[in-house]
Design an enzyme around this catalytic site. Structure first.
Site, short mmCIF file in Angstrom:
data_model
loop_
_atom_site.label_atom_id
_atom_site.label_comp_id
_atom_site.label_asym_id
_atom_site.label_seq_id
_atom_site.Cartn_x
_atom_site.Cartn_y
_atom_site.Cartn_z
N ASP A 68 -12.36 -27.92 18.25
CA ASP A 68 -10.95 -28.07 17.89
C ASP A 68 -10.01 -27.62 19.00
OD1 ASP A 68 -11.69 -25.40 17.59
OD2 ASP A 68 -11.43 -25.37 15.42
N ASN A 137 -12.39 -17.81 4.84
CA ASN A 137 -12.29 -18.66 3.65
C ASN A 137 -13.35 -19.76 3.67
OD1 ASN A 137 -11.38 -20.29 5.67
ND2 ASN A 137 -9.35 -20.66 4.80
N HIS A 139 -13.96 -21.75 6.29
CA HIS A 139 -13.66 -22.90 7.16
C HIS A 139 -14.63 -22.96 8.34
CE1 HIS A 139 -10.44 -20.46 9.57
NE2 HIS A 139 -11.54 -20.52 10.28
N GLU A 144 -10.26 -26.58 6.51
CA GLU A 144 -9.92 -25.55 5.53
C GLU A 144 -10.38 -25.99 4.13
OE1 GLU A 144 -8.78 -22.75 6.43
OE2 GLU A 144 -7.84 -23.09 8.38
C1 F6R Z 1 -13.23 -21.90 16.43
C2 F6R Z 1 -13.09 -22.34 15.06
C3 F6R Z 1 -12.98 -21.44 13.88
C4 F6R Z 1 -13.64 -20.08 14.02
C5 F6R Z 1 -13.47 -19.24 12.73
C6 F6R Z 1 -14.06 -17.85 12.89
O1 F6R Z 1 -13.28 -22.99 17.33
O2 F6R Z 1 -13.06 -23.52 14.89
O3 F6R Z 1 -13.51 -22.11 12.76
O4 F6R Z 1 -15.01 -20.24 14.29
O5 F6R Z 1 -12.11 -19.13 12.45
O6 F6R Z 1 -13.32 -17.15 13.83
P1 F6R Z 1 -13.75 -15.70 14.37
O7 F6R Z 1 -15.03 -15.93 15.14
O8 F6R Z 1 -12.64 -15.28 15.27
O9 F6R Z 1 -13.97 -14.84 13.18
#
Ligand code: F6R
Length: 243
Positions: A68, A137, A139, A144
């Site tokens: 992303d 959550n 995702h 989401e």
């Molecule tokens: C990152 C992404 C997100 C993260 C998720 C967890 O490219 O797409 O889905 O993997 O938000 O984030 P952290 O590792 O910071 O807890």
């Protein structure tokens, strides 16, 4: 099939995840790696950089596609995922930058940006191994919780809570991007192998819900239970609500 690898702590998780990616590169030097940003994979990238510095790893033929990117952020903004990937991995290893891809956050036409990104992923042959972090959550990427799984790369509106949470990284709330481009659930599920990294007690409940609960778009990562080859590398704290 889902394998769960329990590690002592974050360091141990990072080493084991990097070893799995390293094995992939050794077995297939021109692997297509699907990559993630966020705090969890930082240690994994650090170990991969070390592997390269030791002479154990060669990225010269590796290709990458990231999950992303924020829409509307210039690449040189230190909050862009382009910046993150260069900062944590690309500039430290011998990857050919022409073989690294992220959704083009600078493309204002979101339909064009998303279609072009799907075409790039297809042109490189799809992800051999997709690395994922797990959101609180459930995702994955910017997919989401919702009513229906989104299949392809698409543009998402960031929730007010995400904008609020990210505000601290920007000069003002107005500078926080309001949208992002993300691979869809279908784009992620097409990867031959998936590697999820999870760390910390704050992820324990979502690990339980996503990997041991029902498969539902309300917990996007739960779809991974349907993938034929998933490895979850999680530390003890993240696994503390399982079993
Ligand atoms: C990152 C992404 C997100 C993260 C998720 C967890 O490219 O797409 O889905 O993997 O938000 O984030 P952290 O590792 O910071 O807890």
């Amino acid at each position: 099939m889902m394998r769960i690898i329990r590690t002592k702590d974050y360091e141990d998780m990072s080493k084991k995840a990097a070893n799995i990616i390293a094995a992939q590169i050794v077995l297939k030097p021109d692997s297509v790696l699907g990559l993630a940003t966020g705090s969890t994979p930082i240690g994994t990238y650090k170990n991969l950089v070390e592997g390269y510095r030791n002479g154990d790893l060669d990225f010269s033929q590796v290709k990458s596609v990231n999950l992303d990117e924020y829409r509307g952020l210039p690449r040189e903004n230190d909050q862009s995922y382009y910046y993150f990937m260069h900062d944590h991995l690309f500039r430290h290893v011998n990857i050919n930058l022409e073989n690294t891809h992220l959704p083009d956050g600078t493309e204002a036409d979101s339909e064009k940006a998303c279609m072009e990104y799907e075409a790039i992923i297809e042109a490189v042959g799809g992800q051999d191994l997709q690395l994922l972090g797990l959101g609180h959550n459930g995702h994955i990427g910017f997919n989401e919780p919702c009513e229906e799984f989104e299949k392809l790369t698409h543009c998402v509106n960031l929730t007010q809570s995400t904008i609020e949470a990210n505000k601290r990284f920007f000069a003002s709330a107005d500078d926080v991007p309001k949208q992002a481009y993300t691979m869809g659930i279908g784009t992620i599920m097409k990867a031959k192998k998936i590697l999820v990294v999870v760390s910390g007690a704050d992820k324990a409940q979502i690990v339980k819900d996503a990997f041991f609960g029902p498969v539902t778009p309300q917990v996007p990562a739960s779809i991974l239970q349907m993938h034929p080859d998933v490895t979850v590398v999680a530390d003890e704290a993240a696994l503390s609500k399982v079993e």
